[in-house]
Design a protein around this motif. Structure first.
Motif, mmCIF file in Angstrom:
data_model
loop_
_atom_site.group_PDB
_atom_site.id
_atom_site.type_symbol
_atom_site.label_atom_id
_atom_site.label_comp_id
_atom_site.label_asym_id
_atom_site.label_seq_id
_atom_site.Cartn_x
_atom_site.Cartn_y
_atom_site.Cartn_z
ATOM 1 N N ARG A 154 0.843 -1.211 0.161
ATOM 2 C CA ARG A 154 0.064 0.179 -0.184
ATOM 3 C C ARG A 154 0.889 1.415 0.023
ATOM 4 O O ARG A 154 0.586 2.185 -0.684
ATOM 5 C CB ARG A 154 -0.979 0.117 1.123
ATOM 6 C CG ARG A 154 -2.160 -1.016 1.232
ATOM 7 C CD ARG A 154 -3.355 -0.629 2.126
ATOM 8 N NE ARG A 154 -2.495 -0.629 3.292
ATOM 9 C CZ ARG A 154 -3.054 -1.403 4.416
ATOM 10 N NH1 ARG A 154 -4.228 -1.961 4.152
ATOM 11 N NH2 ARG A 154 -2.633 -1.376 5.527
ATOM 12 N N ASN A 155 1.856 1.185 0.749
ATOM 13 C CA ASN A 155 2.932 2.479 0.614
ATOM 14 C C ASN A 155 3.556 2.527 -0.563
ATOM 15 O O ASN A 155 3.681 3.692 -1.148
ATOM 16 C CB ASN A 155 4.156 2.324 1.679
ATOM 17 C CG ASN A 155 3.513 2.460 3.097
ATOM 18 O OD1 ASN A 155 2.364 2.899 3.486
ATOM 19 N ND2 ASN A 155 3.977 1.703 4.182
ATOM 20 N N VAL A 156 3.914 1.581 -1.272
ATOM 21 C CA VAL A 156 4.574 1.552 -2.648
ATOM 22 C C VAL A 156 3.598 2.322 -3.448
ATOM 23 O O VAL A 156 3.610 3.230 -4.495
ATOM 24 C CB VAL A 156 5.080 0.092 -2.969
ATOM 25 C CG1 VAL A 156 5.327 0.163 -4.533
ATOM 26 C CG2 VAL A 156 6.237 -0.052 -2.239
ATOM 27 N N VAL A 157 2.257 1.597 -3.768
ATOM 28 C CA VAL A 157 1.164 2.044 -4.498
ATOM 29 C C VAL A 157 1.045 3.435 -4.288
ATOM 30 O O VAL A 157 0.902 4.395 -5.135
ATOM 31 C CB VAL A 157 0.034 1.257 -4.272
ATOM 32 C CG1 VAL A 157 -1.283 2.028 -4.728
ATOM 33 C CG2 VAL A 157 0.198 -0.080 -4.766
ATOM 34 N N GLU A 158 0.891 4.189 -3.143
ATOM 35 C CA GLU A 158 0.774 5.419 -2.787
ATOM 36 C C GLU A 158 1.870 6.260 -3.044
ATOM 37 O O GLU A 158 1.675 7.343 -3.842
ATOM 38 C CB GLU A 158 0.670 5.811 -1.143
ATOM 39 C CG GLU A 158 -0.888 5.108 -0.643
ATOM 40 C CD GLU A 158 -0.900 5.519 0.792
ATOM 41 O OE1 GLU A 158 0.001 5.841 1.368
ATOM 42 O OE2 GLU A 158 -1.695 4.951 1.430
ATOM 43 N N ALA A 159 2.743 5.806 -3.125
ATOM 44 C CA ALA A 159 4.149 6.438 -3.717
ATOM 45 C C ALA A 159 4.091 6.694 -5.254
ATOM 46 O O ALA A 159 4.578 7.797 -5.652
ATOM 47 C CB ALA A 159 5.519 6.000 -3.162
ATOM 48 N N LEU A 160 3.873 5.636 -5.898
ATOM 49 C CA LEU A 160 3.721 5.493 -7.300
ATOM 50 C C LEU A 160 2.713 6.467 -7.655
ATOM 51 O O LEU A 160 2.903 7.181 -8.722
ATOM 52 C CB LEU A 160 3.645 4.079 -7.979
ATOM 53 C CG LEU A 160 4.703 3.054 -7.541
ATOM 54 C CD1 LEU A 160 4.274 1.815 -8.017
ATOM 55 C CD2 LEU A 160 5.934 3.421 -8.572
ATOM 56 N N ASP A 161 1.505 6.366 -7.266
ATOM 57 C CA ASP A 161 0.368 7.159 -7.617
ATOM 58 C C ASP A 161 0.887 8.640 -7.352
ATOM 59 O O ASP A 161 0.185 9.691 -8.157
ATOM 60 C CB ASP A 161 -0.891 6.947 -6.756
ATOM 61 C CG ASP A 161 -1.417 5.427 -7.200
ATOM 62 O OD1 ASP A 161 -1.039 5.076 -8.348
ATOM 63 O OD2 ASP A 161 -2.252 5.077 -6.638
ATOM 64 N N PHE A 162 1.508 9.122 -6.546
ATOM 65 C CA PHE A 162 1.645 10.404 -6.035
ATOM 66 C C PHE A 162 2.671 10.902 -7.236
ATOM 67 O O PHE A 162 2.432 12.175 -7.539
ATOM 68 C CB PHE A 162 2.655 10.562 -4.677
ATOM 69 C CG PHE A 162 3.160 11.914 -4.617
ATOM 70 C CD1 PHE A 162 2.163 12.763 -4.083
ATOM 71 C CD2 PHE A 162 4.444 12.414 -5.011
ATOM 72 C CE1 PHE A 162 2.713 14.282 -3.645
ATOM 73 C CE2 PHE A 162 4.860 13.693 -4.218
ATOM 74 C CZ PHE A 162 3.808 14.442 -4.105
#
Length: 129
Positions: A24-32
């Motif tokens: 979830r942290n990775v997904v949030e960073a990529l989406d940012f």
């Protein structure tokens, strides 16, 4: 001698929960990054990993089946991700064999290399399959 007993079901579920939180942290960073760059959101972690593997590939690129194998996924799913990456101009598929038009390799484009640089995947340690 290994005297450690196999992990319990509760320990396994704790590992799954920890991996889920990390993803979830990775997904949030990529989406940012994707949102700030005007790229399609959500930006799939699979696409990030495809770019990272292509960054480490030779000048000949990688075949779609090799990419699928590296990411432990079906080739049909890989085809979908490659379609999206190609639509955005980040990868291109090139014919590898003049006699067999089905044999293709996938390579980063210049735009794909810039995207890869922006996402920072080149700083990941490369661990071949």
């Amino acid at each position: 001698m290994n005297t450690r007993s196999p992990p319990t079901l509760a320990e396994r579920w704790a590992e799954v929960d920890s991996a889920n939180r990390l993803l979830r942290n990775v997904v949030e960073a990529l989406d940012f990054v994707a949102e700030s760059e005007g790229w399609p959101v959500p930006f799939s972690p699979v696409r990030f990993l495809v770019l990272a593997h292509l960054h480490n590939a030779t000048a000949f690129g990688l075949t779609p089946s090799r990419l699928a194998w590296l990411l432990r996924m079906p080739t049909s799913s890989m085809a979908h991700h490659l379609d999206v990456l190609e639509e955005n101009g980040w990868v291109d598929r090139r014919q590898r064999n003049l006699h067999d038009g089905r044999a293709v390799s996938v390579r980063l484009t210049l735009l794909g290399a810039a995207t890869d640089l922006r996402l920072g995947s080149q700083v990941l340690p490369f661990r071949p399959g």
